[in-house]
Design a protein around this motif. Structure first.
Motif, PDB file in Angstrom:
ATOM      1  N   GLU A  64      -6.849  13.329   7.347  1.00 57.20           N
ATOM      2  CA  GLU A  64      -6.938  14.754   6.283  1.00 57.20           C
ATOM      3  C   GLU A  64      -6.326  14.370   5.182  1.00 57.20           C
ATOM      4  O   GLU A  64      -6.316  15.015   4.251  1.00 57.20           O
ATOM      5  CB  GLU A  64      -6.423  15.719   7.281  1.00 57.20           C
ATOM      6  CG  GLU A  64      -7.010  16.169   8.324  1.00 57.20           C
ATOM      7  CD  GLU A  64      -6.318  17.307   9.150  1.00 57.20           C
ATOM      8  OE1 GLU A  64      -6.906  18.469   9.085  1.00 57.20           O
ATOM      9  OE2 GLU A  64      -5.250  17.241   9.606  1.00 57.20           O
ATOM     10  N   LEU A  65      -5.466  13.126   4.948  1.00 55.18           N
ATOM     11  CA  LEU A  65      -4.877  12.710   3.793  1.00 55.18           C
ATOM     12  C   LEU A  65      -5.713  11.981   3.043  1.00 55.18           C
ATOM     13  O   LEU A  65      -6.538  11.145   3.519  1.00 55.18           O
ATOM     14  CB  LEU A  65      -3.508  12.114   4.271  1.00 55.18           C
ATOM     15  CG  LEU A  65      -2.520  12.723   5.148  1.00 55.18           C
ATOM     16  CD1 LEU A  65      -1.455  11.879   5.698  1.00 55.18           C
ATOM     17  CD2 LEU A  65      -1.867  13.647   3.887  1.00 55.18           C
ATOM     18  N   SER A  66      -5.548  12.155   1.546  1.00 53.18           N
ATOM     19  CA  SER A  66      -6.360  11.379   0.708  1.00 53.18           C
ATOM     20  C   SER A  66      -6.162   9.905   0.682  1.00 53.18           C
ATOM     21  O   SER A  66      -4.838   9.810   1.142  1.00 53.18           O
ATOM     22  CB  SER A  66      -6.328  11.898  -0.890  1.00 53.18           C
ATOM     23  OG  SER A  66      -4.819  11.558  -1.145  1.00 53.18           O
ATOM     24  N   GLN A  67      -6.941   9.003   0.404  1.00 54.36           N
ATOM     25  CA  GLN A  67      -6.784   7.654   0.343  1.00 54.36           C
ATOM     26  C   GLN A  67      -6.991   7.132  -1.211  1.00 54.36           C
ATOM     27  O   GLN A  67      -7.820   7.672  -1.735  1.00 54.36           O
ATOM     28  CB  GLN A  67      -7.565   6.923   1.355  1.00 54.36           C
ATOM     29  CG  GLN A  67      -7.117   7.041   2.700  1.00 54.36           C
ATOM     30  CD  GLN A  67      -7.716   6.188   3.874  1.00 54.36           C
ATOM     31  OE1 GLN A  67      -8.528   5.328   3.184  1.00 54.36           O
ATOM     32  NE2 GLN A  67      -7.724   6.299   5.049  1.00 54.36           N
ATOM     33  N   GLN A  68      -6.289   6.103  -1.421  1.00 52.08           N
ATOM     34  CA  GLN A  68      -6.562   5.382  -3.039  1.00 52.08           C
ATOM     35  C   GLN A  68      -6.712   3.840  -2.304  1.00 52.08           C
ATOM     36  O   GLN A  68      -5.703   3.313  -1.943  1.00 52.08           O
ATOM     37  CB  GLN A  68      -5.458   5.658  -3.778  1.00 52.08           C
ATOM     38  CG  GLN A  68      -5.940   4.945  -5.083  1.00 52.08           C
ATOM     39  CD  GLN A  68      -4.972   5.247  -6.274  1.00 52.08           C
ATOM     40  OE1 GLN A  68      -3.966   6.249  -5.929  1.00 52.08           O
ATOM     41  NE2 GLN A  68      -5.012   4.438  -7.241  1.00 52.08           N
ATOM     42  N   ASP A  69      -7.743   3.186  -2.586  1.00 57.39           N
ATOM     43  CA  ASP A  69      -7.997   1.663  -2.121  1.00 57.39           C
ATOM     44  C   ASP A  69      -7.538   1.368  -0.641  1.00 57.39           C
ATOM     45  O   ASP A  69      -6.689   0.683  -0.491  1.00 57.39           O
ATOM     46  CB  ASP A  69      -7.114   0.953  -3.308  1.00 57.39           C
ATOM     47  CG  ASP A  69      -7.567   0.980  -4.597  1.00 57.39           C
ATOM     48  OD1 ASP A  69      -8.895   1.360  -4.910  1.00 57.39           O
ATOM     49  OD2 ASP A  69      -6.859   0.942  -5.407  1.00 57.39           O
ATOM     50  N   LEU A  70      -7.905   2.511   0.123  1.00 57.78           N
ATOM     51  CA  LEU A  70      -7.618   2.510   1.561  1.00 57.78           C
ATOM     52  C   LEU A  70      -6.098   2.705   2.019  1.00 57.78           C
ATOM     53  O   LEU A  70      -5.734   2.637   2.944  1.00 57.78           O
ATOM     54  CB  LEU A  70      -8.139   1.006   1.984  1.00 57.78           C
ATOM     55  CG  LEU A  70      -9.557   0.541   2.073  1.00 57.78           C
ATOM     56  CD1 LEU A  70      -9.761  -0.727   2.751  1.00 57.78           C
ATOM     57  CD2 LEU A  70     -10.457   1.624   2.502  1.00 57.78           C
ATOM     58  N   THR A  71      -5.566   3.115   0.928  1.00 54.01           N
ATOM     59  CA  THR A  71      -3.901   3.117   1.035  1.00 54.01           C
ATOM     60  C   THR A  71      -3.777   4.728   1.476  1.00 54.01           C
ATOM     61  O   THR A  71      -4.419   5.536   0.540  1.00 54.01           O
ATOM     62  CB  THR A  71      -3.068   2.776   0.063  1.00 54.01           C
ATOM     63  OG1 THR A  71      -3.308   1.449  -0.214  1.00 54.01           O
ATOM     64  CG2 THR A  71      -1.551   3.284   0.349  1.00 54.01           C
ATOM     65  N   ILE A  72      -3.295   5.178   2.568  1.00 55.18           N
ATOM     66  CA  ILE A  72      -2.822   6.647   2.598  1.00 55.18           C
ATOM     67  C   ILE A  72      -2.148   7.190   1.798  1.00 55.18           C
ATOM     68  O   ILE A  72      -0.977   6.607   1.610  1.00 55.18           O
ATOM     69  CB  ILE A  72      -2.374   6.786   4.179  1.00 55.18           C
ATOM     70  CG1 ILE A  72      -3.185   6.156   5.389  1.00 55.18           C
ATOM     71  CG2 ILE A  72      -1.935   8.254   4.675  1.00 55.18           C
ATOM     72  CD1 ILE A  72      -2.487   5.967   6.693  1.00 55.18           C
ATOM     73  N   GLN A  73      -2.396   8.204   0.971  1.00 51.30           N
ATOM     74  CA  GLN A  73      -1.702   8.812   0.250  1.00 51.30           C
ATOM     75  C   GLN A  73      -0.745  10.240   0.925  1.00 51.30           C
ATOM     76  O   GLN A  73      -1.202  11.194   1.088  1.00 51.30           O
ATOM     77  CB  GLN A  73      -2.439   9.441  -1.113  1.00 51.30           C
ATOM     78  CG  GLN A  73      -3.337   8.351  -1.862  1.00 51.30           C
ATOM     79  CD  GLN A  73      -2.496   7.319  -2.578  1.00 51.30           C
ATOM     80  OE1 GLN A  73      -1.660   7.644  -3.250  1.00 51.30           O
ATOM     81  NE2 GLN A  73      -2.455   6.048  -1.790  1.00 51.30           N
ATOM     82  N   PHE A  74       0.705   9.936   1.039  1.00 45.76           N
ATOM     83  CA  PHE A  74       1.362  10.942   1.706  1.00 45.76           C
ATOM     84  C   PHE A  74       2.744  11.354   1.058  1.00 45.76           C
ATOM     85  O   PHE A  74       3.346  12.258   1.341  1.00 45.76           O
ATOM     86  CB  PHE A  74       1.606  10.516   3.247  1.00 45.76           C
ATOM     87  CG  PHE A  74       2.532   9.327   3.315  1.00 45.76           C
ATOM     88  CD1 PHE A  74       4.002   9.518   3.501  1.00 45.76           C
ATOM     89  CD2 PHE A  74       2.226   8.129   3.213  1.00 45.76           C
ATOM     90  CE1 PHE A  74       4.800   8.552   3.773  1.00 45.76           C
ATOM     91  CE2 PHE A  74       3.050   7.153   3.277  1.00 45.76           C
ATOM     92  CZ  PHE A  74       4.297   7.412   3.495  1.00 45.76           C
ATOM     93  N   ALA A  75       3.170  10.388   0.140  1.00 45.75           N
ATOM     94  CA  ALA A  75       4.385  10.517  -0.359  1.00 45.75           C
ATOM     95  C   ALA A  75       4.641  11.785  -1.173  1.00 45.75           C
ATOM     96  O   ALA A  75       5.981  12.296  -0.939  1.00 45.75           O
ATOM     97  CB  ALA A  75       4.842   9.047  -1.165  1.00 45.75           C
ATOM     98  N   ASP A  76       3.640  12.225  -1.737  1.00 45.03           N
ATOM     99  CA  ASP A  76       3.722  13.468  -2.474  1.00 45.03           C
ATOM    100  C   ASP A  76       3.973  14.791  -1.423  1.00 45.03           C
ATOM    101  O   ASP A  76       4.646  15.779  -1.893  1.00 45.03           O
ATOM    102  CB  ASP A  76       2.691  13.953  -3.424  1.00 45.03           C
ATOM    103  CG  ASP A  76       1.311  13.854  -2.626  1.00 45.03           C
ATOM    104  OD1 ASP A  76       1.324  13.273  -1.659  1.00 45.03           O
ATOM    105  OD2 ASP A  76       0.445  14.702  -3.004  1.00 45.03           O
ATOM    106  N   ARG A  77       3.851  14.553  -0.039  1.00 43.20           N
ATOM    107  CA  ARG A  77       3.896  15.729   0.847  1.00 43.20           C
ATOM    108  C   ARG A  77       5.298  15.569   1.549  1.00 43.20           C
ATOM    109  O   ARG A  77       5.674  16.732   2.390  1.00 43.20           O
ATOM    110  CB  ARG A  77       3.112  15.644   1.755  1.00 43.20           C
ATOM    111  CG  ARG A  77       1.574  15.909   1.110  1.00 43.20           C
ATOM    112  CD  ARG A  77       0.405  15.841   2.173  1.00 43.20           C
ATOM    113  NE  ARG A  77      -0.878  16.019   1.686  1.00 43.20           N
ATOM    114  CZ  ARG A  77      -1.508  17.192   1.636  1.00 43.20           C
ATOM    115  NH1 ARG A  77      -0.879  18.163   1.904  1.00 43.20           N
ATOM    116  NH2 ARG A  77      -2.780  17.570   1.031  1.00 43.20           N
ATOM    117  N   VAL A  78       5.974  14.608   1.461  1.00 40.85           N
ATOM    118  CA  VAL A  78       7.251  14.305   2.164  1.00 40.85           C
ATOM    119  C   VAL A  78       8.333  14.101   1.218  1.00 40.85           C
ATOM    120  O   VAL A  78       9.185  12.885   1.372  1.00 40.85           O
ATOM    121  CB  VAL A  78       7.224  13.500   3.380  1.00 40.85           C
ATOM    122  CG1 VAL A  78       6.357  13.937   4.461  1.00 40.85           C
ATOM    123  CG2 VAL A  78       6.506  12.069   2.654  1.00 40.85           C
TER     124      VAL A  78
END
Length: 455
Positions: free
Chosen positions: A219-233
């Protein structure tokens, strides 16, 4: 099914789970008077030999393991009944709730909880990776992690269960590709049928990201297969965020490689470079593509800029001299031509295209530069009207030794990548602005994994 006795020993209490061709039961061992878990695989119309291979591998693996946080092998049965035939694996029962169940019930996990879980699970993975050959779980996710005696101040005893996807380093699947795992928790290499100890670290990292965000990794967005979560925590310690990013790095060469290394990195976090990553400058037409396997920079034709117009003005006398010299060497008389008229036209076009002024125009309006670095090599090529030639010779990727921004003159610079004896330059000759040069240097630095220097 409740009350049924299997192998004259195991009295079924209830069903714990069911999938196509298999089920999991909670049973009472009439000999030991203890609860056990029975996993059954049925030989039905949808049976596949690969399922049996994994089932037997799970049994053999559990039989060889002896760890307090892993279910213990107890028995292996053949099912031969009128209405069902197959196999059954009996293992110790672990009381508790899965992480998935805790999350669905609304429980949240603090930063301290996350670190406790990480420590316990890394200890289990360390044990598995120290086996000979190393054991890879391949399906580490919240529903396969049990918590027992959990309280508000402690996550309790942590268990890793369900070794149905297990693999060891010598148990490869011949010439076939077997993809096992759960989407969102599978490392990228697992989609190609490859698994290494670091694949379980990815699953652990994705699981912990689920705990701190409350969102399934898919459910989290990805950029170049990298999970983008830092902005949520943003409330988390930056060092823990950095560690989770290293655990879920898509590239194996950049991911933490073992449970021991991951634990050391968690205890002794690395310094965090807080230099902001510049965005692509507004108005820039450069195309940048980054994946875990390659980075590619395509610089479009620079067009007729002010500097180029000044160069063309300077080239006009040279161009005139070029034609004058050419016609003085070949004093053609067009009224007595020994060759066909169309041949003259073609010859004239070729002569015109070879003039310095036309070459400058063609390069400005149509030439593209493509720099590409992958896991094998670095290359830089020019593209012009269907023609392609190397800007520099290709070099092995491992020979890249440094990256720098070289200042040529006041407010004029270029990016230099040194690879063996080759230097790859991107700068004013390709029409790049200072902001574009800084942006590209930062992107290259991040992908290559070392900082650039300014000279």
């Amino acid at each position: 099914m409740t009350g049924k006795i299997l192998a004259e020993r195991y009295e079924v209490q209830r069903q714990l789970g069911k999938q196509t061709g298999r089920q999991t039961l909670l049973a009472h061992d009439l000999q030991t008077q203890k609860l056990v878990v029975i996993k059954q695989l049925f030989l039905g119309s949808d049976f596949e030999w690969q399922d049996l291979k994994l089932f037997e591998r799970e049994a053999e693996t559990l039989k060889a393991l002896a760890h307090a946080a892993i279910p213990r092998y107890l028995d292996y049965l053949e099912i031969d009944e009128p209405d069902s035939k197959g196999f059954a694996l009996v293992q110790t029962y672990v009381e508790g709730k899965t992480l998935e169940e805790h999350l669905r019930s609304g429980r949240t996990f603090s930063e301290s909880d996350v670190k406790q879980l990480a420590k316990s699970l890394l200890e289990i993975l360390h044990y598995l990776q120290k086996q000979n050959p190393p054991v890879i779980h391949r399906d580490l996710k919240p529903s396969n992690i049990l918590l027992h005696s959990s309280s508000g101040h402690s996550v309790g005893q942590v268990y890793l269960v369900d070794f149905g996807s297990v693999q060891n380093q010598v148990a490869k699947c011949g010439g076939t590709i077997t993809v096992v795992g759960t989407y969102g928790y599978m490392a990228p290499e697992q989609f190609g049928g490859r698994s290494v100890p670091a694949s379980d670290l990815y699953g652990l990292g994705a699981t912990l990201i689920y705990l701190v965000t409350g969102l399934h990794p898919s459910e989290l967005s990805q950029q170049d297969l990298t999970i983008q979560f830092a902005d949520r925590v943003k409330q988390l310690n930056p060092h823990l965020i950095d560690w989770l990013e290293r655990m879920t790095e898509p590239s194996l060469s950049k991911r933490l490689s073992s449970a021991g290394e991951a634990w050391r990195a968690l205890k002794n976090p690395r310094p965090i470079d807080k230099t902001p990553i510049p965005l692509q400058p507004q108005g820039s037409d450069i195309k940048l593509t980054k994946t875990s396997e390659f980075i590619e920079i395509v610089i479009p034709p620079q067009g007729l800029s002010f500097n180029l117009m000044a160069l063309i003005s300077a080239a006009l006398p040279v161009n005139a001299l070029y034609f004058r010299l050419l016609f003085s060497i070949y004093p053609w008389q067009f009224d007595h031509l020994p060759i066909h008229y169309f041949g003259v036209i073609i010859l004239f076009i070729l002569v015109t295209l070879s003039s310095p002024l036309v070459v400058i125009f063609l390069f400005a309006l149509f030439r593209k530069v493509r720099l590409r670095i992958d896991r094998q090599q670095i290359s830089c090529t020019n593209h012009l009207l269907g023609l392609r030639w190397n800007h520099s010779h290709s070099a092995p990727r491992q020979e890249i030794s440094y990256l720098e921004i070289e200042e040529i003159d006041y407010n004029v610079s270029q990016v230099i990548i040194q690879a063996g004896n080759q230097k790859y330059r991107l700068g004013v000759k390709q029409g790049l602005s200072e902001s574009e040069i800084e942006w590209l240097a930062t992107e290259l630095s991040q992908w290559l994994g070392f900082k650039f220097k300014i000279t």
